[in-house]
Design a protein around this motif. Structure first.
Motif, PDB file in Angstrom:
ATOM      1  N   LEU A 179      21.656  -1.179  77.210  1.00 53.05           N
ATOM      2  CA  LEU A 179      20.344  -1.815  77.043  1.00 53.05           C
ATOM      3  C   LEU A 179      19.375  -1.338  78.121  1.00 53.05           C
ATOM      4  CD1 LEU A 179      18.904  -3.824  75.212  1.00 53.05           C
ATOM      5  CD2 LEU A 179      19.624  -5.669  76.742  1.00 53.05           C
ATOM      6  N   ILE A 180      19.824  -1.374  79.377  1.00 56.16           N
ATOM      7  CA  ILE A 180      18.961  -0.949  80.486  1.00 56.16           C
ATOM      8  C   ILE A 180      18.618   0.522  80.356  1.00 56.16           C
ATOM      9  CG2 ILE A 180      18.819  -0.705  83.007  1.00 56.16           C
ATOM     10  CD1 ILE A 180      20.824  -3.013  83.211  1.00 56.16           C
ATOM     11  N   PHE A 181      19.630   1.314  80.055  1.00 57.17           N
ATOM     12  CA  PHE A 181      19.468   2.764  79.944  1.00 57.17           C
ATOM     13  C   PHE A 181      18.501   3.125  78.826  1.00 57.17           C
ATOM     14  CE2 PHE A 181      21.959   6.994  79.584  1.00 57.17           C
ATOM     15  CZ  PHE A 181      21.105   7.584  80.489  1.00 57.17           C
ATOM     16  N   GLY A 182      18.688   2.496  77.659  1.00 57.16           N
ATOM     17  CA  GLY A 182      17.831   2.784  76.508  1.00 57.16           C
ATOM     18  C   GLY A 182      16.391   2.365  76.737  1.00 57.16           C
ATOM     19  N   LEU A 183      16.198   1.142  77.248  1.00 55.99           N
ATOM     20  CA  LEU A 183      14.841   0.660  77.518  1.00 55.99           C
ATOM     21  C   LEU A 183      14.178   1.486  78.616  1.00 55.99           C
ATOM     22  CD1 LEU A 183      15.500  -3.208  77.447  1.00 55.99           C
ATOM     23  CD2 LEU A 183      14.357  -1.847  75.691  1.00 55.99           C
ATOM     24  N   GLY A 184      14.968   1.900  79.619  1.00 52.87           N
ATOM     25  CA  GLY A 184      14.427   2.724  80.699  1.00 52.87           C
ATOM     26  C   GLY A 184      13.954   4.076  80.205  1.00 52.87           C
ATOM     27  N   SER A 187      17.115  11.158  72.673  1.00 54.31           N
ATOM     28  CA  SER A 187      17.385  12.163  73.710  1.00 54.31           C
ATOM     29  C   SER A 187      18.497  11.761  74.665  1.00 54.31           C
ATOM     30  CB  SER A 187      16.101  12.438  74.509  1.00 54.31           C
ATOM     31  OG  SER A 187      15.744  11.312  75.279  1.00 54.31           O
ATOM     32  N   ILE A 188      18.822  10.462  74.725  1.00 54.66           N
ATOM     33  CA  ILE A 188      19.853  10.026  75.679  1.00 54.66           C
ATOM     34  C   ILE A 188      21.187   9.729  75.007  1.00 54.66           C
ATOM     35  CG2 ILE A 188      18.159   9.056  77.275  1.00 54.66           C
ATOM     36  CD1 ILE A 188      18.998   6.267  76.181  1.00 54.66           C
ATOM     37  N   GLY A 189      21.293  10.057  73.723  1.00 57.78           N
ATOM     38  CA  GLY A 189      22.522   9.762  72.986  1.00 57.78           C
ATOM     39  C   GLY A 189      23.767  10.354  73.624  1.00 57.78           C
ATOM     40  N   MET A 190      23.716  11.642  73.952  1.00 60.33           N
ATOM     41  CA  MET A 190      24.885  12.293  74.537  1.00 60.33           C
ATOM     42  C   MET A 190      25.178  11.766  75.930  1.00 60.33           C
ATOM     43  SD  MET A 190      27.469  14.142  74.310  1.00 60.33           S
ATOM     44  CE  MET A 190      27.188  14.697  72.624  1.00 60.33           C
ATOM     45  N   MET A 191      24.119  11.467  76.704  1.00 59.23           N
ATOM     46  CA  MET A 191      24.327  10.922  78.042  1.00 59.23           C
ATOM     47  C   MET A 191      25.055   9.580  77.979  1.00 59.23           C
ATOM     48  SD  MET A 191      24.173  11.037  81.278  1.00 59.23           S
ATOM     49  CE  MET A 191      23.102  12.384  81.735  1.00 59.23           C
TER      50      MET A 191
END
Length: 450
Positions: A63-68, A309-313
């Motif tokens: 959640l934090i990562f996605g919203l960030g 863009s952050i899917g793989m991360m």
């Protein structure tokens, strides 16, 4: 024997990623299974261990990562990051240009991931360097130091956020302590180190730079078309402000012995990282979009692109969480804890050493930090008064050390600045090591006071 098996697992991970160029997530998953079998875990429990490791890690960070990521993309695409950087650089002037770069990079780095900040700031750094007729690395080292500090020390970046969750540390305290430590660390590794490094490798400081063509086509902003500096700065710092207010009030409440009431409950709720990031994203949608008459659909597309863009991360972080859980459930952490029984080594120093070793071996700061938590958690349990926030920072700090050929950032710096291998080692690799050691020193100093 457990350490030998883990050592073989780390070696296999290095070979899969570096030699065979296998996807990092897949490599982590394979190594997790291999190490679990090697540690003698029951076959029926291996899959559930890996699933719980991924689930607990991603449940905390996704959640934090996605919203960030969405918040950072909105600020970048609107020109807010460009406005922050250019305003600070213009205000500080030529003589204090490096200080301006550090502050701009620090602010941009808090809101955006390392690679995104790099892509945004490099064209600005190169254009300023050309105008001042200096080598780009004179501004590049301060920029890189600021971005690396925020990446490894400060939530909502994935490393410190995940580690804080694994250790059970208060993210607000990690943020407050992280900023306190980051400021002197970046001054030493960004400003002072640049002056010293000119004498170590003078050839790097007379180059005009390499090529930033690899970054791809960049948006060109007219300053008058971007959001104001105050609005851009407030939007970028909004989640930090919310979390810091909550943490400071919580610390005042605990110190003064004030009974918890509805006011503190509401403040704590707003300052929770998940809530703070959601509120900040909604605020950014207004300030960076709706207020500037940008269609909501376009803002939605920006958020969708950021999430994609952050899917793989996210998968890589999940893979790191799986490996961490294997180390815990396989008994490796307890075995290491038994080795340190009766010793007086600081858990802060131990976390830094383990993270540094894994960083040098694996290349990825995030994977190194996650793996460290799996080894250190059982040891922390034996320290009743361990400062979990500072142990979190020590882990992130250790994971910043000695970026070299197995780290993608090494090659990014080399190509963008047109360096030889020797020059890259003497600038970027050495700077990341100075930053890591300096950060550890300030963490140990702060530990004496909190």
């Amino acid at each position: 024997m457990p350490l030998f098996i883990v050592g073989l697992g780390v070696l296999l991970l290095i070979v899969l990623i570096s030699k065979f160029k296998l996807n990092t997530f897949l490599s982590l998953l394979i190594v997790s299974f291999v190490v679990a079998i090697g540690l003698g875990m029951q076959l029926g429990k291996i899959v559930s261990t890996i699933e719980s490791g991924m689930g607990s890690t991603l449940g905390h960070i996704a959640l934090i990562f996605g919203l960030g990521a969405m918040l950072g993309r909105l600020i970048a695409d609107s020109g807010g990051a460009h406005r922050i950087a250019m305003t600070l650089i213009n205000k500080f002037g030529v003589k204090r240009i490096q200080i301006a770069v550090i502050i701009a990079s620090f602010v941009v780095g808090i809101a955006m991931f390392f690679e995104v900040g790099l892509v945004l700031l490099l064209p600005i750094i190169f254009s300023i360097a050309r105008e001042l007729k200096i080598s780009p690395i004179n501004l590049g080292i301060p920029m890189l130091a600021s971005l690396l500090v925020t990446h490894c020390f400060l939530p909502p970046h994935p490393g410190p956020t995940v580690i804080a969750g694994a250790y059970g540390a208060d993210i607000g305290k990690v943020l407050v302590y992280g900023i306190i430590i980051a400021i002197p660390t970046v001054i030493i590794s960004g400003l002072i180190f640049t002056k010293i490094d000119k004498k170590i490798i003078p050839s790097a400081f007379i180059k005009d730079g390499g090529s930033i063509d690899a970054i791809g086509q960049q948006k060109v902003f007219k300053l008058e078309d971007t959001p104001s500096f105050a609005v851009s700065l407030l939007t970028a710092m909004f989640p930090v402000i919310l979390m810091m207010i909550s943490t400071i009030l919580s610390m005042i409440q605990e110190t003064a012995g004030i009974k918890k009431n509805s006011f503190f409950t509401i403040v704590s709720f707003i300052g929770n990282p998940d809530t703070a990031m959601l509120i900040s994203l909604v605020f950014a949608i207004y300030t960076m979009g709706i207020k500037r008459k940008i269609p909501v659909k376009k803002l939605g597309d920006t958020c969708t692109a950021a999430a994609a863009s952050i899917g793989m991360m996210i998968l890589i972080i999940g893979g790191g969480g799986a490996f961490k859980q294997v180390l815990i459930d396989g008994g490796v952490g307890k075995y290491i804890a038994s080795l340190f029984n009766g010793t007086s080594i600081s858990p802060i120093l131990l976390a830094w050493i383990v993270a540094a070793i894994l960083r040098i071996a694996l290349g990825s700061a995030t994977v190194a930090a996650l793996s460290t938590s799996g080894l250190v958690i059982p040891i922390i349990a034996s320290y009743g008064d361990a400062n979990l926030a500072l142990i979190t920072l020590a882990t992130g700090c250790g994971s910043a050390i000695c970026s070299h050929v197995n780290d993608a950032s090494f090659w990014i710096v080399k190509e963008y600045f047109g360096f030889s291998m020797k020059e890259t080692f003497a600038t970027w690799t050495l700077m990341s090591t100075v930053l890591s050691v300096t950060g550890l020193i300030f963490i140990l100093i702060l530990n004496a006071f909190v």
